[in-house]
Motif scaffolding. Structure first.
Motif, PDB file in Angstrom:
ATOM      1  N   ALA A  78       0.840  -1.201   0.000  1.00 43.61           N
ATOM      2  CA  ALA A  78       0.000   0.000   0.000  1.00 43.61           C
ATOM      3  C   ALA A  78       0.875   1.252   0.000  1.00 43.61           C
ATOM      4  N   HIS A  79       1.953   1.215   0.758  1.00 39.10           N
ATOM      5  CA  HIS A  79       2.879   2.348   0.774  1.00 39.10           C
ATOM      6  C   HIS A  79       3.503   2.538  -0.610  1.00 39.10           C
ATOM      7  N   ASP A  80       3.905   1.436  -1.246  1.00 39.87           N
ATOM      8  CA  ASP A  80       4.482   1.516  -2.593  1.00 39.87           C
ATOM      9  C   ASP A  80       3.476   2.092  -3.590  1.00 39.87           C
ATOM     10  N   VAL A  81       2.218   1.676  -3.480  1.00 42.82           N
ATOM     11  CA  VAL A  81       1.175   2.185  -4.380  1.00 42.82           C
ATOM     12  C   VAL A  81       0.987   3.681  -4.148  1.00 42.82           C
ATOM     13  N   LYS A  82       0.984   4.102  -2.892  1.00 48.13           N
ATOM     14  CA  LYS A  82       0.818   5.521  -2.555  1.00 48.13           C
ATOM     15  C   LYS A  82       1.960   6.338  -3.163  1.00 48.13           C
ATOM     16  N   GLU A  83       3.182   5.842  -3.013  1.00 52.77           N
ATOM     17  CA  GLU A  83       4.339   6.554  -3.568  1.00 52.77           C
ATOM     18  C   GLU A  83       4.285   6.583  -5.098  1.00 52.77           C
ATOM     19  N   ALA A  84       3.898   5.476  -5.703  1.00 50.81           N
ATOM     20  CA  ALA A  84       3.790   5.430  -7.170  1.00 50.81           C
ATOM     21  C   ALA A  84       2.709   6.386  -7.662  1.00 50.81           C
ATOM     22  N   THR A  85       1.605   6.473  -6.914  1.00 52.78           N
ATOM     23  CA  THR A  85       0.528   7.391  -7.272  1.00 52.78           C
ATOM     24  C   THR A  85       1.001   8.843  -7.192  1.00 52.78           C
ATOM     25  N   LYS A  86       1.757   9.156  -6.133  1.00 54.75           N
ATOM     26  CA  LYS A  86       2.312  10.507  -5.999  1.00 54.75           C
ATOM     27  C   LYS A  86       3.217  10.827  -7.183  1.00 54.75           C
ATOM     28  N   ASP A  87       4.100   9.864  -7.498  1.00 56.70           N
ATOM     29  CA  ASP A  87       5.023  10.076  -8.619  1.00 56.70           C
ATOM     30  C   ASP A  87       4.266  10.247  -9.932  1.00 56.70           C
ATOM     31  N   ALA A  88       3.268   9.429 -10.157  1.00 57.30           N
ATOM     32  CA  ALA A  88       2.494   9.526 -11.399  1.00 57.30           C
ATOM     33  C   ALA A  88       1.748  10.849 -11.469  1.00 57.30           C
ATOM     34  N   THR A  89       1.199  11.274 -10.338  1.00 56.50           N
ATOM     35  CA  THR A  89       0.482  12.548 -10.305  1.00 56.50           C
ATOM     36  C   THR A  89       1.441  13.697 -10.588  1.00 56.50           C
ATOM     37  N   ALA A  90       2.632  13.628  -9.982  1.00 52.64           N
ATOM     38  CA  ALA A  90       3.630  14.675 -10.208  1.00 52.64           C
ATOM     39  C   ALA A  90       4.039  14.708 -11.676  1.00 52.64           C
ATOM     40  N   HIS A  91       4.263  13.537 -12.269  1.00 53.97           N
ATOM     41  CA  HIS A  91       4.637  13.482 -13.694  1.00 53.97           C
ATOM     42  C   HIS A  91       3.504  14.006 -14.575  1.00 53.97           C
ATOM     43  N   ALA A  92       2.280  13.636 -14.232  1.00 59.12           N
ATOM     44  CA  ALA A  92       1.141  14.102 -15.024  1.00 59.12           C
ATOM     45  C   ALA A  92       1.009  15.618 -14.917  1.00 59.12           C
TER      46      ALA A  92
END
Length: 114
Positions: free
Chosen positions: A83-97
């Motif tokens: 869940a922590h990894d998913v949260k971090e990946a979501t943050k990264d994807a949002t930042a990239h978007a």
């Protein structure tokens, strides 16, 4: 003559073997007492086997419960890490978007100004 000697030798051997057999010592117990003792011993053996089986079953159940608890804890830890990894990946994807949107907007603004 040879047959006679062989026959006498066999007879002597049988006689010696037969005489050397000793009877088992007498215990003085009656057949009923022997049966009663055998029944008592069988009862004790069955009780010991039952106690041993119960003990082994309890140990196996305790071992299984401990392994289930450990597996549950491990699964919970792995789920939390995922869940922590998913949260971090979501943050990264949002930042990239967001960066891509900003870059796109900047490109559009630049072209509009030209």
């Amino acid at each position: 003559m040879n047959k006679l000697l062989v026959a006498l030798g066999l007879a002597a051997t049988v006689a010696l073997v037969g005489c050397s057999k000793e009877k088992a010592p007498e215990t003085g117990a009656t057949t009923g007492e022997h049966l009663e003792n055998a029944a008592s011993q069988a009862t004790q053996d069955i009780q010991n086997a039952t106690d041993n089986a119960a003990s082994e079953t309890q140990a196996a159940a305790d071992n299984a419960a401990a392994k289930i608890d450990a597996a549950t804890d491990e699964a919970a830890a792995k789920t939390e890490a995922a869940a922590h990894d998913v949260k971090e990946a979501t943050k990264d994807a949002t930042a990239h978007a967001a960066a891509a949107v900003e870059q796109g907007a900047a490109d559009v603004k630049e072209k509009a100004q030209q």
